[in-house]
Design a protein around this motif. Structure first.
Motif, PDB file in Angstrom:
ATOM      1  N   GLY A   1      -3.381 -51.853  76.754  1.00 31.64           N
ATOM      2  CA  GLY A   1      -4.406 -51.272  75.889  1.00 31.64           C
ATOM      3  C   GLY A   1      -4.974 -49.996  76.497  1.00 31.64           C
ATOM      4  O   GLY A   1      -4.802 -49.735  77.687  1.00 31.64           O
TER       5      GLY A   1
ATOM      6  N   GLY B   1      -6.190 -53.908  79.766  1.00 27.44           N
ATOM      7  CA  GLY B   1      -5.574 -54.974  78.974  1.00 27.44           C
ATOM      8  C   GLY B   1      -4.070 -54.945  79.141  1.00 27.44           C
ATOM      9  O   GLY B   1      -3.414 -53.991  78.756  1.00 27.44           O
TER      10      GLY B   1
ATOM     11  N   VAL C   1      -9.869 -50.963  74.054  1.00 30.70           N
ATOM     12  CA  VAL C   1      -9.267 -52.287  74.171  1.00 30.70           C
ATOM     13  C   VAL C   1      -9.786 -52.961  75.432  1.00 30.70           C
ATOM     14  O   VAL C   1      -9.959 -52.318  76.471  1.00 30.70           O
ATOM     15  CB  VAL C   1      -7.722 -52.171  74.242  1.00 30.70           C
ATOM     16  CG1 VAL C   1      -7.080 -53.510  74.553  1.00 30.70           C
ATOM     17  CG2 VAL C   1      -7.193 -51.605  72.935  1.00 30.70           C
TER      18      VAL C   1
ATOM     19  N   ASP D   1      -8.761 -56.572  76.232  1.00 32.66           N
ATOM     20  CA  ASP D   1      -7.795 -57.530  76.771  1.00 32.66           C
ATOM     21  C   ASP D   1      -6.685 -57.796  75.766  1.00 32.66           C
ATOM     22  O   ASP D   1      -6.861 -57.592  74.561  1.00 32.66           O
ATOM     23  CB  ASP D   1      -8.512 -58.841  77.131  1.00 32.66           C
ATOM     24  CG  ASP D   1      -7.690 -59.702  78.084  1.00 32.66           C
ATOM     25  OD1 ASP D   1      -8.008 -60.892  78.220  1.00 32.66           O
ATOM     26  OD2 ASP D   1      -6.721 -59.181  78.693  1.00 32.66           O
ATOM     27  N   ILE D   2      -5.560 -58.242  76.275  1.00 31.64           N
ATOM     28  CA  ILE D   2      -4.407 -58.590  75.417  1.00 31.64           C
ATOM     29  C   ILE D   2      -3.835 -59.913  75.932  1.00 31.64           C
ATOM     30  O   ILE D   2      -3.779 -60.130  77.153  1.00 31.64           O
ATOM     31  CB  ILE D   2      -3.302 -57.517  75.511  1.00 31.64           C
ATOM     32  CG1 ILE D   2      -3.856 -56.129  75.191  1.00 31.64           C
ATOM     33  CG2 ILE D   2      -2.151 -57.856  74.556  1.00 31.64           C
ATOM     34  CD1 ILE D   2      -2.831 -55.025  75.274  1.00 31.64           C
TER      35      ILE D   2
ATOM     36  N   ASP E   1     -11.061 -55.881  71.492  1.00 30.10           N
ATOM     37  CA  ASP E   1     -11.727 -54.629  71.874  1.00 30.10           C
ATOM     38  C   ASP E   1     -13.228 -54.809  72.096  1.00 30.10           C
ATOM     39  O   ASP E   1     -13.773 -55.896  71.963  1.00 30.10           O
ATOM     40  CB  ASP E   1     -11.451 -53.525  70.844  1.00 30.10           C
ATOM     41  CG  ASP E   1     -12.146 -53.753  69.510  1.00 30.10           C
ATOM     42  OD1 ASP E   1     -11.630 -53.254  68.492  1.00 30.10           O
ATOM     43  OD2 ASP E   1     -13.211 -54.402  69.468  1.00 30.10           O
TER      44      ASP E   1
ATOM     45  N   VAL F   1      -2.864 -49.458  71.430  1.00 32.55           N
ATOM     46  CA  VAL F   1      -2.128 -50.397  72.283  1.00 32.55           C
ATOM     47  C   VAL F   1      -0.721 -49.837  72.458  1.00 32.55           C
ATOM     48  O   VAL F   1      -0.023 -49.582  71.477  1.00 32.55           O
ATOM     49  CB  VAL F   1      -2.061 -51.802  71.654  1.00 32.55           C
ATOM     50  CG1 VAL F   1      -1.198 -52.731  72.502  1.00 32.55           C
ATOM     51  CG2 VAL F   1      -3.460 -52.381  71.501  1.00 32.55           C
TER      52      VAL F   1
ATOM     53  N   HIS G   1      -7.261 -50.732  66.568  1.00 30.21           N
ATOM     54  CA  HIS G   1      -8.598 -50.865  67.140  1.00 30.21           C
ATOM     55  C   HIS G   1      -9.302 -49.530  67.158  1.00 30.21           C
ATOM     56  O   HIS G   1      -8.689 -48.509  67.472  1.00 30.21           O
ATOM     57  CB  HIS G   1      -8.509 -51.410  68.572  1.00 30.21           C
ATOM     58  CG  HIS G   1      -8.081 -52.841  68.644  1.00 30.21           C
ATOM     59  ND1 HIS G   1      -8.948 -53.878  68.396  1.00 30.21           N
ATOM     60  CD2 HIS G   1      -6.888 -53.411  68.938  1.00 30.21           C
ATOM     61  CE1 HIS G   1      -8.297 -55.028  68.526  1.00 30.21           C
ATOM     62  NE2 HIS G   1      -7.045 -54.775  68.861  1.00 30.21           N
TER      63      HIS G   1
ATOM     64  N   THR H   1      -4.863 -58.947  70.464  1.00 29.73           N
ATOM     65  CA  THR H   1      -5.483 -57.844  71.196  1.00 29.73           C
ATOM     66  C   THR H   1      -6.966 -57.827  70.853  1.00 29.73           C
ATOM     67  O   THR H   1      -7.352 -58.152  69.730  1.00 29.73           O
ATOM     68  CB  THR H   1      -4.851 -56.485  70.813  1.00 29.73           C
ATOM     69  OG1 THR H   1      -4.939 -56.317  69.401  1.00 29.73           O
ATOM     70  CG2 THR H   1      -3.395 -56.416  71.246  1.00 29.73           C
TER      71      THR H   1
ATOM     72  N   CYS I   1       2.737 -54.880  76.920  1.00 29.79           N
ATOM     73  CA  CYS I   1       1.729 -54.189  76.104  1.00 29.79           C
ATOM     74  C   CYS I   1       0.530 -53.835  76.963  1.00 29.79           C
ATOM     75  O   CYS I   1       0.056 -54.663  77.757  1.00 29.79           O
ATOM     76  CB  CYS I   1       1.267 -55.088  74.963  1.00 29.79           C
ATOM     77  SG  CYS I   1       2.598 -55.492  73.828  1.00 29.79           S
TER      78      CYS I   1
END
Lengths: 259, 389
Positions: free
Chosen positions: A64, A52, A95, A97-98, A116, A70, A91, A114, A62
């Motif tokens: 993940g 992520g 994770v 994706d962001i 998860d 993150v 989370h 963000t 950022c």
């Protein structure tokens, strides 16, 4: 994973792996920064990896991790003095994706989302210190990819559904039974609100997101479907901000297909 | 990648191996009273499968297998199956072993690719185990071991999330990447294209828990549905009737992982005209990387518990041919493209005190059928693999 992080002053190529995070200059020539993840001596049942990537708030990158944390990196205008400025721990699952806001965020809506493995989405306001604005609980299904546009969160899920949420309130605004298998990729064209989804079912769909000016309801329209025969689509991206062209990759495919 | 992948890879590939061996042994078997000393009978077949199953489900072996770890390299895994195939009185030439391994891997690759949900890989594994239980011959102890493995699988995997299963699936797909060997039974059934790629159907049942694609629902800010539209695509999907069972016994529903071979359908693989994606595959085999020390140690530990048997017949007796004639087998050995050769590494035993105390202990506890070859006095910590057959 690999992603371009476009910041006002520079573009970085960010790579994630089982070892950690690497950041390169846009032409791939220099390694700007390297962050190693804590890898245990003996392998445990829980894998370690970073996953992520997104540029955020005009200043941060950022990334993940598999622990759910993150990592927020503060990137200088030039040079290699990247600092890990914050670790966000909201989370509980790895994770996936962001995504950063690609349009105009309405007031109070936040500019980063963000996601998860459990499907939980966290909405943030970026800054010196990131603020958690809201949490949308998972539907029991992994959210594999997210996009954020004009206060609308688009989430592609393992059950083939695309769900659209109001970022400010956490309210579900639309649900699309888009694919028959795991959605791998979502991308958004910020100039037009076109949304691209690619999944293991071999299909790539183009959708149009918009807001009804009277009711403020989120509207979704199906524009186009493409079947990549005998291929499980793993990546799909628009090639321009208006979404007139897009590229697709798949498992066992050494080619990039452009449409 | 996932550290929990190896047990699934090993058990499923083992299951496919047994299906293929069963089919070949049946095809070559002679009724018991008419058989010469070196010909296969039905009882021989059952014993061969039994011996292999007993080795696969050896307790120490499984204990190691289930420890969280990275997947083995293709070479290391191939060596494990080499040893496994020779855990009975059966002997396979290199060409036959190559073909066996090709078939096993392409079959499981197909099953992983077509799994509707990531967690259905577990159902595929259960299908293999259900069939393995049917192969067991007059041995309640081995049956027990298989049931134990079943329970361990359930304990380890039933609670994993979809995300974790998808990671396992991705780890497996990376392992199988760029393998496009054509298998005649797949080509005939139109399950594989002539370029070696599998056919991915866009019709049929959707995975359990997935909605049929086509519906768009929109809600107002109070959460009330205000609009509903539909879209159509080329796909033609239906809702599945029920979910497969993840219990010890039950209808798995999914057909992937069940035995697709039968006596009347000899299975061939096609080497000629293999796809151009071999380039990356070739790189992997050409780079001289005799198994990294770590892998060797693990491998040896795993196999340290094997109790191997000597062939009752002479050298040529009890040999199984994966091809229809000896000439075919010979021809296949000579014409196998360089890129696809597995380059199995033969490892000499040494009597150097092993650095790993556990290994020495395991070796010490076991009865060895063969006297061990003399010390090679090498600096390298190459560890003994039990059979010098």
């Amino acid at each position: 994973q690999a992603a371009w992080c476009e910041l006002p002053a520079r573009v970085l190529l960010v790579l994630t792996s089982q070892r950690g995070v690497q950041m390169y200059e846009a032409d791939g020539s220099t390694l700007v920064f390297w962050h190693a993840l804590d890898v245990p001596e003996q392998p445990t049942a829980h894998s370690v990896f970073a996953r992520g990537i997104s540029a955020a708030g005009g200043r941060f990158v950022c990334v993940g991790t598999s622990s759910g944390a993150v990592l927020v990196f503060d990137v200088p205008l030039k040079g290699t003095n990247v600092i890990l400025s914050e670790v966000l721990e909201q989370h509980r699952e790895p994770v996936t994706d962001i995504a950063a806001e690609q349009g105009q965020a309405p007031d109070g809506a936040g500019d980063l989302v963000t996601a998860d493995d459990s499907g939980t989405l966290c909405l943030w306001r970026t800054g010196e210190e990131f603020t958690l604005l809201g949490k949308i609980p998972g539907y029991g299904c992994t959210c594999s990819s997210v996009a954020l546009w004009n206060g609308i969160v688009a989430a592609g899920c393992g059950d083939g559904q695309i769900r659209l949420w109001e970022a400010g309130t956490g309210q579900l605004r639309a649900q699309v039974s888009a694919h028959a298998r795991w959605i791998y990729a979502l991308d958004l064209a910020p100039l037009t609100g076109k949304l691209l989804s690619g999944a293991e079912d071999s299909f790539v769909h183009v959708w149009k997101l918009s807001r009804n000016p009277d009711t403020d309801d989120v509207e979704v329209q199906h524009c186009h479907a493409e079947c990549v025969t005998d291929t499980q689509v793993c990546g799909a991206r628009f090639c321009d901000p208006a979404g007139d062209t897009f590229a697709v990759t798949g498992y066992d495919l050494s080619e990039i297909l452009c449409y | 990648m996932s550290m929990r992948t190896l047990p699934l890879l090993f058990l499923n590939l083992g299951g496919e191996m047994l299906y293929i061996l069963d089919q070949r042994l049946r095809a070559q078997s002679i009724p018991g009273d008419k058989a010469r000393k070196d010909e296969w009978t039905d009882v021989d077949r059952k014993r061969v499968l039994n011996d292999i199953i007993a080795t696969m489900f050896n307790q120490k072996f499984l204990e190691e297998l289930f420890k969280p770890q990275e997947l083995y390299s293709k070479k290391a895994l191939r060596t494990v199956y080499d040893r496994l195939a020779h855990a009975s009185i059966m002997r396979l030439n290199q060409a036959s072993m190559d073909k066996l391994y090709d078939l096993m891997t392409m079959a499981f690759k197909y099953q992983v690719l077509l799994c509707p949900r990531p967690r259905d890989i577990l159902l595929v594994t259960f299908n293999h185990l259900d069939a393995i239980k049917d192969f067991i011959y007059e041995s309640p102890a081995i049956l027990n071991q298989v049931d134990e493995t079943f329970r361990q699988l359930m304990e380890t995997y039933n609670c994993l999330s979809d995300g974790e299963f998808q990671l396992i699936r991705q780890t497996l797909l990376i392992f199988f990447q760029d393998m496009h060997i054509r298998v005649s039974i797949f080509l005939k059934d139109k399950v594989q294209n002539s370029n070696g790629r599998f056919v991915l159907p866009i019709s049929g049942p959707v995975p359990w828990g997935t909605e049929l694609p086509g519906l768009i629902r929109m809600f107002n800010h109070k959460g009330v549905e205000v609009k509903r539209t539909e879209f159509t695509t080329a796909g033609n999907y239906v809702i599945p009737q029920r979910e497969g069972s993840f219990e010890l016994y039950g209808d798995r529903v999914l057909k992937l992982g069940t035995n697709m071979y039968s006596v009347s359908r000899p299975v061939e693989t096609h080497m000629a005209g293999a796809s151009k994606n071999l380039a990356s595959h070739a790189k992997e085999n050409i780079v001289p990387n005799p198994l990294a020390k770590e892998e060797l140690n693990l491998l040896a530990r795993l196999l340290g518990g094997l109790d191997t048997q000597t062939p009752a017949g002479g050298d040529t007796g009890f040999r199984l041919n994966l091809f229809t004639t000896d000439e075919e087998e010979e021809h296949a050995a000579q014409t196998r493209p360089e890129e696809l050769s597995y380059k199995v590494i033969n490892i000499e035993a040494t009597q150097e005190p092993a650095r790993r105390a556990e290994l020495s202990r395991i070796l010490g506890e076991l009865e060895v059928a063969e006297p061990r070859p003399g010390s090679a006095g090498k600096g390298e910590d190459l560890l003994a693999l039990m059979d010098g057959l």
